[in-house]
Design an enzyme around this catalytic site. Structure first.
Site, mmCIF file in Angstrom:
data_model
loop_
_atom_site.group_PDB
_atom_site.id
_atom_site.type_symbol
_atom_site.label_atom_id
_atom_site.label_comp_id
_atom_site.label_asym_id
_atom_site.label_seq_id
_atom_site.Cartn_x
_atom_site.Cartn_y
_atom_site.Cartn_z
ATOM 1 N N GLU A 279 1.131 -1.201 -0.301
ATOM 2 C CA GLU A 279 -0.119 -0.159 0.478
ATOM 3 C C GLU A 279 0.611 1.421 -0.172
ATOM 4 O OE1 GLU A 279 -2.127 -0.470 3.424
ATOM 5 O OE2 GLU A 279 -3.100 -2.678 2.629
ATOM 6 N N GLU A 390 -9.741 5.520 2.771
ATOM 7 C CA GLU A 390 -9.765 5.085 4.177
ATOM 8 C C GLU A 390 -10.234 5.597 5.134
ATOM 9 O OE1 GLU A 390 -8.749 1.714 6.767
ATOM 10 O OE2 GLU A 390 -7.644 1.651 4.746
#
Length: 475
Positions: A279, A390
């Site tokens: 990520e 997120e």
């Protein structure tokens, strides 16, 4: 295990939660009074108060402090040069062969890759589209760009705050943001420092999947207070990387243990037990960094966030090769509502020759790589890519958090007001970049955060996303 919990409301942009820049605190096991009383420190030239430990335990044992210091002594490698950033960060220029990555037991005999990997090439159709758009727009762009760390024409603007005084690391070293005792004390425990909390299923995720029974759920469809607005590849396929351009904001965070991020996920494996995930993107995390600035970050795990991996360089694993980019350092400038938009381009892809997963920033800048030895499923290829936002919703007062995702505005606000990902691309088996087609989008609660995808010649596959969190329709 002894834990410490912090709760504090954030007020305004530029706020700071703790001192990460005090060298005395970093070395001072004998300065316990600093943790119990109020701390005053400098952020640039401005004096601000430190984190209010409203639920802080009355004492921190000398044994715990000693344990923390031993961990930091292993993590903070000896510096050839130290740079004090205007935002309070301490950047250590560490010889690349002494960086934390090489402490990993799987990398005991690892030799840092010296020959740069072959960059993914654009397919001919994509090249033609870019050239046509360039001439149609007379070479102009609809947004300002944060480029490759000062190597291009950024008109004198530094893309990371620590560069603003003109300091740089010597040749042969890599810049590493120093971790402090304060950073560790903000975490749930020393074990949890630098790690994501493992996500578990919940009733909300089950109900979401029941509404989409024919779609394989991405790993982010989970509970534990994490909410998302993402686009993802919908069918399992062999993928070797992904790229996108993301505009950067500084969203408001309600409480210190929440965060807001925009990132790319490259995934393979089972979401429950052995997920491999790489990520990268930007993140605002008061708990991790002690302030509310957006920062370039990375993360990896090979066991679904259970024990392996961490943020940035807070454990061994990621090998940094770039001497100008500090992972975890603040990004500046940032986008403004109805004003200039500043974006970064993130590329994650697998070196077809040696198998390492590389991180690219801007157009051609290599930051470093995740060695293939760290992974099981990703040692071969990825099966899913996700792009999006997120947040953590801690429900501090029993209701939904007011922590913002992206700009804090819903997708329908559009350019200049909402957050975006543009030019979504994937890397295929022959190391070629192509536009990500037939993507799916998903958000757990569209009254709080949402997403809207589209396609254009200039931006290719793209989407707007985000939201304010708590509002009349999101109590």
């Amino acid at each position: 295990m002894e834990t410490t919990t912090f709760v504090m409301r954030t007020r305004k942009r530029g706020r700071s939660y703790s001192s990460s820049s005090s060298t005395a605190l970093y070395n001072g096991l004998h300065l316990l009074a600093f943790f119990i009383g109020g701390v005053v420190f400098f952020e640039g030239f401005k004096v601000v108060s430190a984190l209010n430990y409203t639920t802080f335990k009355p004492a921190v044992s000398s044994l715990r402090l000693a344990r923390i210091q031993r961990h930091l002594d292993k993590l903070n490698k000896p510096a050839v040069k130290t740079i004090e950033s205007p935002d309070g960060d301490i950047i250590d220029c560490v010889h690349k062969h002494r960086q934390p990555a090489l402490d990993h037991p799987l990398l005991k005999n690892h030799k840092i890759q010296r020959v740069p990997p072959k960059m993914p090439r654009l397919r001919m159709r994509r090249q033609e589209e870019l050239m046509r758009n360039f001439f149609n727009n007379n070479g102009s762009s609809s947004s300002s760009r944060i480029n490759d760390g000062g190597a291009g024409n950024n008109k004198g603007r530094a893309w990371q705050t620590w560069h603003q005084k003109g300091d740089k690391c010597p040749t042969g070293t890599v810049p590493i943001r120093r971790s402090s005792v304060h950073d560790v004390l903000r975490a749930k425990s020393l074990y949890h420092f630098g790690k994501k909390q493992r996500l578990s299923s919940s009733s909300s995720s089950v109900s979401l999947l029941n509404r989409r029974p024919n779609v394989d759920p991405p790993d982010v469809v989970s509970g534990n207070g994490h909410e998302h607005a993402i686009a993802y590849t919908g069918t399992e396929q062999e993928l070797y990387g992904a790229r996108a351009t993301i505009n950067v904001w500084d969203p408001e965070i309600e409480v210190v243990n929440e965060f807001s991020l925009s990132q790319i996920w490259v995934l393979s494996g089972s979401f429950d037990s052995d997920l491999n995930s790489i990520e990268a993107g930007w993140q605002v995390s008061p708990e991790l960094y002690g302030d509310s600035r957006p920062r370039l970050f990375t993360y990896w795990t090979s066991d679904a966030y259970q024990a392996t991996g961490c943020y940035n360089l807070l454990c061994s694993g990621f090998v940094q090769t770039n001497g100008k980019i500090a992972i975890g350092a603040a990004i500046s400038p940032v986008s403004s509502f109805a004003g200039n938009q500043y974006d970064i381009t993130i590329l994650i892809w697998k070196d077809p020759k040696l198998g390492n997963w590389w991180l690219g920033f801007g157009d051609n800048t290599l930051v470093g790589y995740w060695p293939a030895e760290l992974f099981t499923h990703l040692a071969d290829h990825a099966t899913m890519v996700e792009w999006g936002g997120e947040v953590v919703n801690a429900r501090y007062n029993g209701g939904h958090t007011s922590t913002q995702m992206g700009s804090g505005h819903f997708a329908e606000a559009g350019f200049g007001q909402s957050s975006y990902f543009r030019n979504l691309e994937i890397v295929d088996s022959d190391n070629s970049l192509s536009s990500a087609e037939n993507i799916l989008t998903l958000a757990e609660n569209t009254n709080c955060y949402d997403i809207k995808s589209s396609y254009s010649n200039e931006w290719g596959t793209h989407f707007y996303f985000g939201g304010p969190g708590k509002n009349d329709n999101c109590p």
